[in-house]
Design a protein around this motif. Structure first.
Motif, PDB file in Angstrom:
ATOM      1  N   VAL A  36       2.982  -0.489  -9.690  1.00 39.94           N
ATOM      2  CA  VAL A  36       3.841  -1.627 -10.020  1.00 39.94           C
ATOM      3  C   VAL A  36       5.303  -1.198 -10.067  1.00 39.94           C
ATOM      4  CG1 VAL A  36       4.345  -3.357 -11.774  1.00 39.94           C
ATOM      5  CG2 VAL A  36       1.973  -2.763 -11.269  1.00 39.94           C
ATOM      6  N   GLN A  37       5.587  -0.052 -10.699  1.00 36.92           N
ATOM      7  CA  GLN A  37       6.961   0.434 -10.779  1.00 36.92           C
ATOM      8  C   GLN A  37       7.503   0.786  -9.395  1.00 36.92           C
ATOM      9  OE1 GLN A  37       8.329  -0.024 -13.638  1.00 36.92           O
ATOM     10  NE2 GLN A  37       6.353  -0.533 -14.597  1.00 36.92           N
ATOM     11  N   ALA A  38       6.657   1.379  -8.548  1.00 33.78           N
ATOM     12  CA  ALA A  38       7.095   1.725  -7.198  1.00 33.78           C
ATOM     13  C   ALA A  38       7.373   0.464  -6.377  1.00 33.78           C
ATOM     14  CB  ALA A  38       6.031   2.585  -6.510  1.00 33.78           C
ATOM     15  N   ALA A  39       6.597  -0.594  -6.578  1.00 29.79           N
ATOM     16  CA  ALA A  39       6.822  -1.843  -5.850  1.00 29.79           C
ATOM     17  C   ALA A  39       8.125  -2.501  -6.287  1.00 29.79           C
ATOM     18  CB  ALA A  39       5.640  -2.779  -6.079  1.00 29.79           C
ATOM     19  N   LYS A  40       8.456  -2.418  -7.570  1.00 32.64           N
ATOM     20  CA  LYS A  40       9.718  -2.988  -8.045  1.00 32.64           C
ATOM     21  C   LYS A  40      10.911  -2.220  -7.492  1.00 32.64           C
ATOM     22  CE  LYS A  40       9.735  -3.902 -12.486  1.00 32.64           C
ATOM     23  NZ  LYS A  40       9.466  -3.712 -13.925  1.00 32.64           N
ATOM     24  N   ALA A  41      10.723  -0.934  -7.220  1.00 34.64           N
ATOM     25  CA  ALA A  41      11.809  -0.128  -6.663  1.00 34.64           C
ATOM     26  C   ALA A  41      12.041  -0.397  -5.187  1.00 34.64           C
ATOM     27  CB  ALA A  41      11.506   1.362  -6.872  1.00 34.64           C
ATOM     28  N   SER A  83       0.823  -1.218   0.000  1.00 33.32           N
ATOM     29  CA  SER A  83       0.000   0.000   0.000  1.00 33.32           C
ATOM     30  C   SER A  83       0.855   1.265   0.000  1.00 33.32           C
ATOM     31  CB  SER A  83      -0.937  -0.003   1.209  1.00 33.32           C
ATOM     32  OG  SER A  83      -0.183  -0.036   2.410  1.00 33.32           O
ATOM     33  N   ARG A  84       2.131   1.156   0.418  1.00 35.84           N
ATOM     34  CA  ARG A  84       3.030   2.316   0.385  1.00 35.84           C
ATOM     35  C   ARG A  84       3.395   2.698  -1.054  1.00 35.84           C
ATOM     36  NH1 ARG A  84       7.695  -0.159   3.847  1.00 35.84           N
ATOM     37  NH2 ARG A  84       5.913  -1.303   4.678  1.00 35.84           N
ATOM     38  N   CYS A  85       3.165   1.785  -1.990  1.00 33.05           N
ATOM     39  CA  CYS A  85       3.487   2.068  -3.392  1.00 33.05           C
ATOM     40  C   CYS A  85       2.300   2.664  -4.150  1.00 33.05           C
ATOM     41  CB  CYS A  85       3.937   0.786  -4.091  1.00 33.05           C
ATOM     42  SG  CYS A  85       5.317  -0.035  -3.283  1.00 33.05           S
ATOM     43  N   GLY A  86       1.139   2.576  -3.592  1.00 34.00           N
ATOM     44  CA  GLY A  86      -0.059   3.066  -4.258  1.00 34.00           C
ATOM     45  C   GLY A  86      -1.274   2.314  -3.754  1.00 34.00           C
ATOM     46  N   ARG A  87      -2.423   2.745  -4.166  1.00 33.57           N
ATOM     47  CA  ARG A  87      -3.653   2.127  -3.698  1.00 33.57           C
ATOM     48  C   ARG A  87      -3.806   0.739  -4.320  1.00 33.57           C
ATOM     49  NH1 ARG A  87      -9.672   4.912  -3.777  1.00 33.57           N
ATOM     50  NH2 ARG A  87     -10.690   3.338  -2.466  1.00 33.57           N
ATOM     51  N   VAL A  88      -3.969  -0.264  -3.458  1.00 28.15           N
ATOM     52  CA  VAL A  88      -4.101  -1.649  -3.904  1.00 28.15           C
ATOM     53  C   VAL A  88      -5.581  -1.949  -4.133  1.00 28.15           C
ATOM     54  CG1 VAL A  88      -3.715  -4.061  -3.311  1.00 28.15           C
ATOM     55  CG2 VAL A  88      -2.023  -2.339  -2.666  1.00 28.15           C
ATOM     56  N   GLN A  89      -5.865  -2.458  -5.320  1.00 29.76           N
ATOM     57  CA  GLN A  89      -7.255  -2.792  -5.655  1.00 29.76           C
ATOM     58  C   GLN A  89      -7.649  -4.170  -5.143  1.00 29.76           C
ATOM     59  OE1 GLN A  89      -8.260  -2.233  -9.777  1.00 29.76           O
ATOM     60  NE2 GLN A  89      -9.975  -3.661  -9.699  1.00 29.76           N
ATOM     61  N   SER A  90      -6.792  -5.164  -5.355  1.00 26.70           N
ATOM     62  CA  SER A  90      -7.086  -6.529  -4.906  1.00 26.70           C
ATOM     63  C   SER A  90      -5.799  -7.323  -4.803  1.00 26.70           C
ATOM     64  CB  SER A  90      -8.064  -7.232  -5.868  1.00 26.70           C
ATOM     65  OG  SER A  90      -7.467  -7.373  -7.147  1.00 26.70           O
TER      66      SER A  90
END
Length: 258
Positions: A105-110, A56-63
């Motif tokens: 997705v890009q923020a999670a990979k970082a 959730s720190r990378c963005g709003r999670v839908q599912s």
């Protein structure tokens, strides 16, 4: 590779393998491309809520969808029973994390460039080790009241469904279908065995008597051996009689085998 910890005292981190989920267009409708993160090496005690809080720190999670193995995403049916058909989770799994926007997705990979991330917190603990075993055991203990309520509700739905089917069959009886065929039910002088409790008890009693007669025939092992011995003796006696009859026919020159 993303390093995570499930406790502050945990010395060695656990590694989650993440990458962008890429499939052919329209092949996986449940996990849209460019917005889905594919996660490997997910331990069985790490549920969807824990992964949702982690990313959730990378963005709003839908599912968050956790599966036993990779495959096309299909709409899962909600479990209708709390006690029956429960599948025990064993081994590591894979997860599909769907973000609201592709930037998640890009923020999670970082996140792989950062240090070990803590998943379990005081407000949202992830149970591992002995605490997880105790929680699993407590969840396995069945509450009789809840079980009875679920069984009663299931039987009510079943009775209602059977009544609707019988009413529908009664309405369609004697009415031709689209091709002109009429469904014929078994009625007349011998409509079959009535489905009453007394009739069922009579059938069960007859089956029980048949089984008892079969079981008492060779109840003991020595009876079984004696039966086999008598059968072999009869076969030998018949063989000797056949030999004598063939010898007599040969002596009388009446034996024609071909």
């Amino acid at each position: 590779a993303l390093a995570v910890k499930f406790g502050e005292r945990q010395r060695s981190p656990h590694w989650l393998l993440v990458k962008e989920h890429q499939v052919r267009e329209g092949a996986d409708t449940a996990h849209p491309p460019r917005r889905t993160l594919f996660v490997l090496n997910v331990p069985p005690y790490c549920g969807p809520d824990a992964l949702s809080r982690l990313f959730s720190r990378c963005g709003r999670v839908q599912s968050v969808d956790i599966c036993d193995k990779p495959g096309p995403g299909e709409k899962k049916e909600k479990p209708t029973s709390k006690f029956f058909d429960r599948k025990a989770v064993t081994g590591f799994q894979v997860a599909y994390v769907v973000f609201r926007k592709p930037a998640g997705v890009q923020a999670a990979k970082a996140l792989s460039q950062e240090g070990p991330l803590l998943i379990s917190t005081e407000s949202h603990p992830v149970k591992t080790g002995i605490s997880k075993w105790i929680a699993s055991y407590e969840a396995s203990v069945v509450n009789p009241k809840e079980l009875k309520a679920e069984v009663d509700a299931y039987m009510q739905d079943y009775d209602k469904k059977m009544a609707e089917e019988e009413a529908k069959a009664a309405e369609e009886e004697g009415v031709p279908d689209e091709e002109g065929w009429v469904k014929v039910t078994r009625k007349g002088r011998k409509p079959g065995l009535p489905r009453t409790e007394a009739a069922n008890l009579r059938v069960l009693e007859k089956e029980k008597q048949k089984r008892a007669r079969k079981e008492l025939l060779n109840f003991y092992a020595w009876q079984h051996r004696e039966t086999k011995r008598e059968h072999i003796a009869q076969l030998r006696k018949k063989f000797e009689e056949d030999k004598q009859r063939i010898a007599l026919m040969r002596a009388q020159r009446k034996f024609r085998p071909y």
